[in-house]
Design an enzyme around this catalytic site. Sequence first.
Site, PDB file in Angstrom:
ATOM      1  N   CYS A  31       5.820  -3.706  16.390  1.00  0.00           N
ATOM      2  CA  CYS A  31       4.554  -3.732  15.675  1.00  0.00           C
ATOM      3  C   CYS A  31       3.479  -2.935  16.398  1.00  0.00           C
ATOM      4  CB  CYS A  31       4.082  -5.177  15.524  1.00  0.00           C
ATOM      5  SG  CYS A  31       3.920  -6.042  17.104  1.00  0.00           S
ATOM      6  N   MET A  68      -2.531   1.530  30.716  1.00  0.00           N
ATOM      7  CA  MET A  68      -1.929   0.361  31.334  1.00  0.00           C
ATOM      8  C   MET A  68      -2.467  -0.901  30.660  1.00  0.00           C
ATOM      9  SD  MET A  68      -0.074   1.995  33.417  1.00  0.00           S
ATOM     10  CE  MET A  68       0.609   0.816  34.577  1.00  0.00           C
ATOM     11  N   GLY A 142      -3.263 -24.676  27.873  1.00  0.00           N
ATOM     12  CA  GLY A 142      -4.100 -24.529  26.693  1.00  0.00           C
ATOM     13  C   GLY A 142      -3.787 -23.259  25.931  1.00  0.00           C
TER      14      GLY A 142
END
Length: 373
Positions: A31, A68, A142
């Site tokens: 993608c 990067m 989380g």
Amino acid sequence: MSMRESFNPKSYELDKSFRLTRFTELKGTGCKVPQDVLQKLLESLQENHFQEDEQFLGAVMPRLGIGMDTCVIPLRHGGLSLVQTTDYIYPIADDPYMMGRIACANVLIDNKMTDRERDKVMPLIIEGFKDAAEEAETSVTGGQTVLNPWIVLGGVATTVCQPSEFIMPDNAVPGDVLVLTKPLGTQVAVAVHQWLDIPEKWNEIKLVITQEDVEPAYQEAMMNMTRLNKTAAGLMHTFSAHPATDITGFGIWGHVQNLVKQQRNEVSFVIHSLPVLAKMAAVSKACGNMFGLMHGTCPETSGGLLICLPREQAARFYAEIKSPKYGEGHQAWIIGIVDKDNRTTRMIDKPRIIEVAPQVATQKVNPTPGATS
């Protein structure tokens, strides 16, 4: 990680036709926005990444180019730096647990799931993600959950380091060799496995690969995608490695191009060999090179490290990474060299294709909770 038994939807009270990859039209890191488009979109963020390092709060701030996907930010106290990367992918595997591990390792629709499918599948994905994080000696703390017509899996990896604990990807020197730590061709192996159920696709390749060859290739791809780069990264320090990058959505050619542009010295990277999962080169050729595998542009998911090593250290690195003390499956190949030039990349006309045979047949199988033989 040892091989697990195949995911059986019926064991989780799902329809036998359940396929996780059905809930997205894009696969893995296929993608990605095309590399040239992305570079153009981001070029205004950094006009010249060869300029001198910046000063930030009294500390030298190493500069990384826009190609990067990692940032290194000096912190206010103690000579520490924040090192952070983010990544996410769409499902590439039908086993939810393995997909969770792959998604974690990769960081480190009109079809809609029913509530019942979600409640069965998501705990497995989370379990796989958590297990891979624990193997990397970190934890999941989380996250963010939103509604999306497609399944998207990923995260942000964050650590705080002393300068001696990370290697900046900008110090290749002529004479280095390029070492790759996982074979190429995972996207091809996954596609071929799915084509077993699509007769018109299978007919395109059945003369170059048998159905008996497909499952070992697919399992080898799964094992490589779920295997962390932790061992290879640790050995970089042991053997005085220079820069490195992971090989993911832009393919080996794209990531090598990104890496060479970060170098302080005027060097070029020359690729002369491509280690590829067995039979996948033939499949790619039979498909008219639609995958770009032989050109180095085939996307990889949770690929290996491409490491610049001093030539005298390469053989020792190669021998050490295959040591049983690190577990089964670790491999490495010298695939190129570093020459003196103006930050360019080149692949020789006919690179040597190294057929990498599946190793999974020799590994022990751990039972999967709920799986059947």
